[in-house]
Design a protein around this motif. Sequence first.
Motif, PDB file in Angstrom:
ATOM      1  N   PRO A 270       0.414  -1.360   0.083  1.00  0.00           N
ATOM      2  CA  PRO A 270       0.075  -0.141  -0.258  1.00  0.00           C
ATOM      3  C   PRO A 270       0.769   1.247   0.513  1.00  0.00           C
ATOM      4  N   SER A 304      -8.141   0.545   3.864  1.00  0.00           N
ATOM      5  CA  SER A 304      -8.905  -0.117   2.683  1.00  0.00           C
ATOM      6  C   SER A 304      -9.947   0.891   2.535  1.00  0.00           C
ATOM      7  N   CYS A 306     -12.969  -0.292   2.873  1.00  0.00           N
ATOM      8  CA  CYS A 306     -14.242  -0.564   2.281  1.00  0.00           C
ATOM      9  C   CYS A 306     -15.129  -0.808   3.743  1.00  0.00           C
ATOM     10  N   GLY A 332     -13.506  -6.162  -2.023  1.00  0.00           N
ATOM     11  CA  GLY A 332     -12.306  -5.365  -2.301  1.00  0.00           C
ATOM     12  C   GLY A 332     -11.523  -6.283  -2.903  1.00  0.00           C
ATOM     13  N   PHE A 343      -5.654  -1.697  -4.140  1.00  0.00           N
ATOM     14  CA  PHE A 343      -6.916  -2.104  -3.133  1.00  0.00           C
ATOM     15  C   PHE A 343      -7.944  -1.031  -4.204  1.00  0.00           C
ATOM     16  N   CYS A 345     -12.339  -1.159  -3.984  1.00  0.00           N
ATOM     17  CA  CYS A 345     -13.316  -1.387  -2.636  1.00  0.00           C
ATOM     18  C   CYS A 345     -13.877  -1.453  -4.776  1.00  0.00           C
TER      19      CYS A 345
END
Length: 350
Positions: A270, A304, A306, A332, A343, A345
Amino acid sequence: MRFSPIVASAVAVAFATLFEAHPVVSEIQTDDGGHHQDMDMEMTLEAKEEVSSFERKLYYLPPTATNCIGSSLPVGNTLEAGQSICNMINGEMTYFGVREYPGNEGGDYVMYRTEIWSQYGTYDRWFRGIQTTGTAPKLRMQRDGHLVYASNSATGDCRARPNARGDAIEVRIEGGGSLPTLVTVRDDHGRVVWSMGQVTRSNGSVGIEGSKCYPDEAPKCISSLPARKKMTWGEYVCEYDEDGVPVTRFGLDDTGLLALWRNGQVAWRPGPGWIRGDYLHLTRTGGLKLMDRETDPWTVKWKSNCYRGGGAKVVVSDGNLFLFNEDGSVRGAVVVGDESPEFVCFPRCE
């Protein structure tokens, strides 16, 4: 020791050339039968010719004496210049600490190096010398198990795991055998975080190398990360090949780095940098959060985003990362085959 003006001038020229040169290993024998090994600097041909008419020992003035304070350095403590920890290894008193070397002839600076050495010679130097006209650098054992010399890391990114940090973390000299371990950092549970010792290299020579983080422990794999659960260092959601060997892993390595690995290589991480934390948590609302427990309240290092609907579990499949809802739909994902994987979603969240 007092030198004649001619000898003193030659030593000054030699040292001036010495600190402008490049790394190499060279070794000389001293009058007492010992050896002094220099792995940081190389004499140029001109410097060698300049010194050749004088005794070689004048080129390598000895380091200052070192005071041993014990066999270990507990958490929060430091080694000052001129201090070491020591222990008897294979019949030799072996030291680890900060040694002070003479600077230039005018005394404008002093050279400090972190070394492992015995009564018969120097094993290794971890860092190029630090030249300073001010306060001498210190070697410090941090509470997280990180061994730091001035602003340099002595143990790379190896630190004690979040559930093993405490006052018992220490660096200790402990060895034995034909190729002994010379310095070992252990965590609060007594496990080896990192070590430095002698090894046989591919060409048959014996050298000094540092270990990987937690070298005696295999990664811990789980098939999925359920909601309301968390993982810490060395724990992964894994995908296996037909022989039962993990080929894809998602989680935190032994330095707290969050990433997705394929065949041992980082396939996704990330953000643009290397984000590290202590725990990866899948919340009841379906968000992945990387938490750092070194602060109170805990810091969120990455998330994230999500949410809205809740996630049931995190799974690795076909080399990719998926966050599933309770009904089996994808919440996701990170698809490594993408040109710039991220990443994502479903549906995208603000």
